[in-house]
Scaffold this active site. Structure first.
Site, mmCIF file in Angstrom:
data_model
loop_
_atom_site.group_PDB
_atom_site.id
_atom_site.type_symbol
_atom_site.label_atom_id
_atom_site.label_comp_id
_atom_site.label_asym_id
_atom_site.label_seq_id
_atom_site.Cartn_x
_atom_site.Cartn_y
_atom_site.Cartn_z
ATOM 1 N N ARG A 279 0.829 -1.205 0.000
ATOM 2 C CA ARG A 279 0.000 0.000 0.000
ATOM 3 C C ARG A 279 0.866 1.259 0.000
ATOM 4 O O ARG A 279 0.534 2.255 -0.652
ATOM 5 C CB ARG A 279 -0.952 -0.005 1.193
ATOM 6 C CG ARG A 279 -2.018 1.086 1.091
ATOM 7 C CD ARG A 279 -3.108 0.905 2.121
ATOM 8 N NE ARG A 279 -2.624 1.094 3.488
ATOM 9 C CZ ARG A 279 -3.380 0.968 4.574
ATOM 10 N NH1 ARG A 279 -4.658 0.646 4.453
ATOM 11 N NH2 ARG A 279 -2.873 1.156 5.782
ATOM 12 N N LYS B 198 -2.765 6.548 1.090
ATOM 13 C CA LYS B 198 -2.730 6.996 2.485
ATOM 14 C C LYS B 198 -1.906 8.286 2.551
ATOM 15 O O LYS B 198 -0.932 8.400 3.308
ATOM 16 C CB LYS B 198 -2.155 5.903 3.379
ATOM 17 C CG LYS B 198 -2.585 6.036 4.840
ATOM 18 C CD LYS B 198 -2.315 4.756 5.620
ATOM 19 C CE LYS B 198 -2.637 4.937 7.101
ATOM 20 N NZ LYS B 198 -4.066 5.150 7.357
ATOM 21 N N GLU C 253 -16.509 6.747 3.519
ATOM 22 C CA GLU C 253 -15.764 6.312 4.700
ATOM 23 C C GLU C 253 -16.383 6.894 5.963
ATOM 24 O O GLU C 253 -17.160 7.848 5.918
ATOM 25 C CB GLU C 253 -14.292 6.724 4.608
ATOM 26 C CG GLU C 253 -13.515 5.955 3.563
ATOM 27 C CD GLU C 253 -12.035 5.844 3.915
ATOM 28 O OE1 GLU C 253 -11.480 4.752 3.731
ATOM 29 O OE2 GLU C 253 -11.439 6.849 4.341
#
Length: 347
Positions: free
Chosen positions: A82, A185, A221
């Site tokens: 990620r 992220k 989210e």
């Protein structure tokens, strides 16, 4: 603070200094050697792209002291991949999975005295950070990238048992653009959520539920975590469905990925797809998931558009509790690691 000075049974979920952090630089496309540092500060050029153009991303993962005395790091290869995705999208140096995992192993090993004992319920939180550290005045990628990792012992997220939270739907802020950095992220995603979170808290809610940034029609989210709902279908003999939103603007949560696999192992129907807001009416349980808490039950969701409150029970539901217990047991080596998620360190 020295390890013997820590009250392990009353450790909070927060930052505690540990002796060593590790760093590695990528200069002109080549990664150097891993460096060990004792200082908590980083010296960077005032024109570093991390300051000006948002070239910064991070990860979060944990190491656990287990009943057999060994230390287990949960799914660090997934965190590595990620971070690769984030770094590539933000045009930074991309660390190999091998480099990332070597740095995780080293920083955990060097600070092994700070891994909370199993009985405390705590863990060693690992924070990898990658930034554009080279100077640049034009909007261009930096020629130098810094990858650093530090650790902190943290107590259990739920020191008094799992409690449901309240959330409010926010239609006035989006945490990410439809085809922006939501799937990475990136630090900017979290900065973009601060105003919304603070306004939600001012209104008396624990978290904010975001809708999709394109149409405000689908669930996105919940705060800084992935959302999921549990639906038990009477027409299918009571089969449970684990339903979670999927879109380009949602961070691919490693915890969510793990819960989806465990749900499938339990015979649940797993659905990762667009989730209409009205589907909240069909869920018997709801929650958000991430590294810190694994699962946070959501008790209520308030929609200010029509004044409606969706209710999912006061505490953790039976399926959420079952999923939580299984994932935590895998992390601690208490049940079979049937998918090979843990890296076991004999420290």
């Amino acid at each position: 603070m020295k390890p013997e000075e820590i009250d392990w049974n009353n450790l909070k979920f927060g930052y505690t200094r540990t002796p060593v952090n590790v760093r590695c630089y990528c200069r002109d496309g080549q990664w150097g050697e891993i460096e060990e540092h004792a200082e908590e500060t980083v010296t960077m050029h005032m024109a570093a792209t991390a300051f000006h153009y948002g070239q910064t991303a991070f990860e979060g993962l944990k190491a656990f002291r287990c009943p057999d005395g060994k230390v287990r790091v949960f799914r660090m290869d997934e965190n590595a991949r990620r971070m690769q995705s984030s770094a590539e999208y933000l045009r930074m140096g991309v660390p190999s999975v091998e480099l990332f995992c070597e740095m995780v192993t080293r920083v955990v090993t060097l600070n092994k005295e700070y891994i909370p004992p199993y009985e405390s319920g705590g863990s060693l939180y690992i924070r990898p950070v990658i930034v554009g550290s080279g100077p640049q005045l034009g909007v261009k990628p930096a020629s130098e990238t810094l990858l650093l990792m530090f650790v902190s012992p943290v107590g259990p997220y739920y020191s008094g048992g799992m409690k449901g939270i309240s959330a409010i739907i926010d239609r006035t802020h989006d945490r990410a653009a439809p085809f922006g950095t939501g799937h990475t992220k990136a630090g900017g995603n979290y900065g973009a959520s601060l105003t919304s979170a603070l306004k939600g808290h001012e209104k008396g809610y624990d978290s904010v539920l975001y809708l999709d940034p394109a149409q405000h029609r689908y669930i996105d989210e919940c705060g800084a975590a992935n959302f999921f709902g549990i639906r038990v279908d009477a027409a299918e003999g009571g089969r449970a469905h684990y339903i979670t939103p999927a879109s380009h603007s949602i961070l691919p949560s490693i915890t969510n990925k793990s819960l989806r696999q465990i749900a499938a192992d339990f015979g649940m129907e797993v659905e990762a797809r667009q989730v209409e807001l009205d589907e909240l009416n069909t869920f018997s349980e709801a929650g958000c998931c991430g590294t810190a808490a694994v699962i946070t039950p959501v008790s209520t969701i308030f929609d200010p558009a029509d004044g409606k409150t969706y209710r999912f029970g006061e505490g953790v539901g039976p399926w959420s509790k079952k999923l939580y217990d299984e994932l935590v047991a895998i992390q601690h080596g208490e049940v079979e690691d049937r998918h090979g998620w843990n890296t076991v360190l004999d420290l």
